[in-house]
Design a protein around this motif. Structure first.
Motif, PDB file in Angstrom:
ATOM      1  N   GLU A   1      44.038 -19.945  39.458  1.00 57.52           N
ATOM      2  CA  GLU A   1      43.177 -21.074  39.801  1.00 57.52           C
ATOM      3  C   GLU A   1      41.806 -20.950  39.148  1.00 57.52           C
ATOM      4  N   LYS A   2      41.382 -19.705  38.917  1.00 57.75           N
ATOM      5  CA  LYS A   2      40.040 -19.482  38.386  1.00 57.75           C
ATOM      6  C   LYS A   2      39.984 -18.101  37.737  1.00 57.75           C
ATOM      7  N   VAL A   3      39.058 -17.936  36.798  1.00 55.24           N
ATOM      8  CA  VAL A   3      38.797 -16.644  36.175  1.00 55.24           C
ATOM      9  C   VAL A   3      37.313 -16.316  36.328  1.00 55.24           C
ATOM     10  N   ILE A   4      37.021 -15.089  36.743  1.00 55.07           N
ATOM     11  CA  ILE A   4      35.648 -14.572  36.758  1.00 55.07           C
ATOM     12  C   ILE A   4      35.649 -13.311  35.900  1.00 55.07           C
ATOM     13  N   THR A   5      34.786 -13.272  34.892  1.00 55.03           N
ATOM     14  CA  THR A   5      34.858 -12.166  33.951  1.00 55.03           C
ATOM     15  C   THR A   5      33.502 -11.846  33.332  1.00 55.03           C
ATOM     16  N   SER A   6      33.352 -10.596  32.906  1.00 58.50           N
ATOM     17  CA  SER A   6      32.183 -10.183  32.124  1.00 58.50           C
ATOM     18  C   SER A   6      32.528 -10.089  30.649  1.00 58.50           C
ATOM     19  N   ARG A   7      33.777 -10.424  30.294  1.00 56.96           N
ATOM     20  CA  ARG A   7      34.255 -10.294  28.919  1.00 56.96           C
ATOM     21  C   ARG A   7      34.210 -11.648  28.210  1.00 56.96           C
ATOM     22  N   LEU A   8      33.430 -11.706  27.138  1.00 58.26           N
ATOM     23  CA  LEU A   8      33.298 -12.957  26.388  1.00 58.26           C
ATOM     24  C   LEU A   8      34.652 -13.466  25.922  1.00 58.26           C
ATOM     25  N   HIS A   9      35.534 -12.528  25.526  1.00 57.00           N
ATOM     26  CA  HIS A   9      36.820 -12.938  24.959  1.00 57.00           C
ATOM     27  C   HIS A   9      37.922 -13.060  26.002  1.00 57.00           C
ATOM     28  N   ALA A  10      37.492 -13.131  27.264  1.00 56.05           N
ATOM     29  CA  ALA A  10      38.321 -13.683  28.322  1.00 56.05           C
ATOM     30  C   ALA A  10      37.727 -15.024  28.746  1.00 56.05           C
ATOM     31  N   PHE A  11      36.404 -15.050  28.878  1.00 60.39           N
ATOM     32  CA  PHE A  11      35.728 -16.262  29.326  1.00 60.39           C
ATOM     33  C   PHE A  11      35.949 -17.447  28.386  1.00 60.39           C
ATOM     34  N   LEU A  12      35.631 -17.277  27.106  1.00 63.91           N
ATOM     35  CA  LEU A  12      35.712 -18.402  26.176  1.00 63.91           C
ATOM     36  C   LEU A  12      37.131 -18.919  25.957  1.00 63.91           C
ATOM     37  N   PRO A  13      38.116 -18.047  25.705  1.00 61.52           N
ATOM     38  CA  PRO A  13      39.461 -18.603  25.523  1.00 61.52           C
ATOM     39  C   PRO A  13      40.012 -19.244  26.787  1.00 61.52           C
ATOM     40  N   CYS A  14      39.701 -18.674  27.958  1.00 61.48           N
ATOM     41  CA  CYS A  14      40.173 -19.296  29.200  1.00 61.48           C
ATOM     42  C   CYS A  14      39.537 -20.660  29.384  1.00 61.48           C
ATOM     43  N   LEU A  15      38.238 -20.739  29.135  1.00 61.24           N
ATOM     44  CA  LEU A  15      37.553 -22.027  29.221  1.00 61.24           C
ATOM     45  C   LEU A  15      38.159 -23.013  28.233  1.00 61.24           C
ATOM     46  N   SER A  16      38.459 -22.525  27.031  1.00 64.41           N
ATOM     47  CA  SER A  16      39.060 -23.370  25.999  1.00 64.41           C
ATOM     48  C   SER A  16      40.427 -23.893  26.430  1.00 64.41           C
ATOM     49  N   LEU A  17      41.157 -23.082  27.193  1.00 61.26           N
ATOM     50  CA  LEU A  17      42.492 -23.458  27.650  1.00 61.26           C
ATOM     51  C   LEU A  17      42.471 -24.275  28.936  1.00 61.26           C
ATOM     52  N   GLY A  18      41.275 -24.584  29.425  1.00 61.77           N
ATOM     53  CA  GLY A  18      41.147 -25.442  30.600  1.00 61.77           C
ATOM     54  C   GLY A  18      41.048 -24.714  31.915  1.00 61.77           C
ATOM     55  N   VAL A  19      41.016 -23.381  31.897  1.00 63.59           N
ATOM     56  CA  VAL A  19      40.946 -22.606  33.133  1.00 63.59           C
ATOM     57  C   VAL A  19      39.508 -22.605  33.652  1.00 63.59           C
ATOM     58  N   PRO A  20      39.262 -22.998  34.891  1.00 63.12           N
ATOM     59  CA  PRO A  20      37.909 -22.881  35.440  1.00 63.12           C
ATOM     60  C   PRO A  20      37.444 -21.429  35.345  1.00 63.12           C
ATOM     61  N   SER A  21      36.351 -21.182  34.637  1.00 58.39           N
ATOM     62  CA  SER A  21      35.962 -19.818  34.305  1.00 58.39           C
ATOM     63  C   SER A  21      34.473 -19.603  34.535  1.00 58.39           C
TER      64      SER A  21
END
Length: 302
Positions: free
Chosen positions: A229-249
Motif C-alpha cells: 500500500e505504501k513505501v517508506i525508505t531512505s534509499r533514493l533508488h527505492a523511493f524514485l522507482p516506486c514513485l515512478s511506478l505509482g506506489v505512494p512513497s
C-alpha cells in the motif's frame, strides 16, 4: 567497428570497492529499460521488458549485443571488448577506486563511448582539470543532481540537471495486494507503526553476489514493492522507482526523521528530495529528450 551496449555492474576487482547496495542495480535496471526503448524505436515494435531483461542477461537481443561493464575497471572492459565500440549510458553514482590505493580508472578508454545522463560525481577528484578536455568532448553532461551540474559548470563544462534515470522505470504497475507498508532501510521505531502494519527490507545485501544475481534480486524487489500500500525508505533508488511506478512513497532519513533533506553525503539529493509524481513526469521529459539525442549519437538520424 562492431557496436555493443554497455550494462553497468559493480563487481570491482578490488573487493573493498565492490558495491553492497542493491540500489546500484536498480539504477542498472533503469539503464536497461532505456536501451529497450531505443531498440523499440529501431525495430518499430513494443518489447516486453521481462523478455528483454532475461535475453540481455545472456548478452543479446535480436542482433543487438550487450556486454557487462564494471564501472570501476573500465580499462579491463576495454581490453576484453577491444573489437567493439561499447556505448554506455553513464548514470548513477561515480565512482570507487580500482585498488586499495583508490586509484581512479578514469576517463574511459577510447572504445568505451560514454553517454552522460543522470550522472552523479561522488569522488571529487573527477573534477580535476586534467579531465576537462574529456568532459568537453562529451558535453552536455546530464546530471542526476543540481550540485553535480553546478560543479561541472564551474569547471567550464556544459552540464544540465536531468534528474535520476530511475524515474523512467515503468515496467511494473502498482497493485496493492499486501495491506501493509514496506519499510526500506529506515528505523521503524520512529514511524509509529505497529508490527503488523509493515514489512522490513534491507538494501545493503549484495556484496558477495555476482552481477546476475544482483540484477535479478533488484528486479524482484521492485516488483514486490509494487504489491504494498505504501513505501517508506531512505534509499533514493527505492523511493524514485516506486514513485515512478505509482506506489505512494515517502523519502525519509534512515532514523525516520522526515525533516532532513540530505544524509550520508551533502547535496546529493539536490533537485530530487521532496519530489512527487508530477515532478517525476517533468523529469521524464528531460530524460527522454536526452535519450533521443543519445540514440542519434549512436546511430545517426533515423
Amino acid at each position: 567497428m562492431k557496436k555493443a551496449f554497455g550494462i553497468t555492474i559493480y563487481e570491482n576487482k578490488w573487493y573493498g570497492g565492490k558495491s553492497s547496495n542493491i540500489g546500484d542495480y536498480v539504477q542498472t535496471l533503469a539503464q536497461i529499460n532505456i536501451y529497450k526503448k531505443m531498440i523499440e524505436h529501431r525495430l518499430n515494435k513494443r518489447i516486453n521488458f521481462n523478455d528483454f531483461f532475461h535475453a540481455i542477461l545472456l548478452g543479446e537481443y535480436e542482433g543487438f549485443k550487450f556486454v557487462f561493464v564494471e564501472r570501476d575497471n573500465l580499462t579491463d572492459v576495454s581490453k576484453r571488448y577491444s573489437d567493439y565500440e561499447v556505448h554506455i549510458v553513464m548514470n548513477g553514482w561515480y565512482m570507487h577506486g580500482m585498488n586499495e590505493e583508490k586509484t581512479l580508472d578514469w576517463p574511459p578508454p577510447s572504445n568505451i563511448i560514454p553517454h552522460f545522463i543522470s550522472f552523479h560525481v561522488s569522488d571529487q577528484r573527477m573534477f580535476d582539470k586534467k579531465y576537462k578536455d574529456f568532459y568537453l568532448s562529451n558535453q552536455p553532461i546530464g546530471c542526476r543532481d543540481n550540485a553535480t551540474s553546478k560543479k561541472f559548470n564551474e569547471m567550464g563544462v556544459n552540464a544540465k540537471f536531468t534528474g535520476c534515470l530511475t524515474s523512467t522505470i515503468d515496467f511494473f504497475q502498482w497493485d496493492p495486494q499486501i495491506k501493509k507498508t514496506a519499510i526500506i532501510d529506515v528505523n521503524e521505531k520512529n514511524l509509529n507503526l505497529s508490527t503488523d502494519e509493515y514489512d522490513k527490507y534491507e538494501h545493503m545485501i549484495c556484496k558477495d553476489w555476482d552481477h546476475i544475481k544482483s540484477l535479478k534480486v533488484a528486479y524482484e524487489l521492485l516488483e514486490k514493492y509494487t504489491k504494498y500500500e505504501k513505501v517508506i525508505t531512505s534509499r533514493l533508488h527505492a523511493f524514485l522507482p516506486c514513485l515512478s511506478l505509482g506506489v505512494p512513497s515517502e523519502f525519509v532519513d534512515p532514523s525516520g526523521d522526515t525533516k532532513k533533506t540530505t544524509w550520508r553525503q551533502p547535496n546529493r539529493f539536490d533537485g530530487l528530495h521532496g519530489i512527487d509524481f508530477n515532478g517525476i513526469v517533468k523529469l521524464r521529459a528531460l530524460l527522454y529528450n536526452r535519450i533521443a539525442e543519445i540514440e542519434k549519437n549512436i546511430y545517426g538520424k533515423s
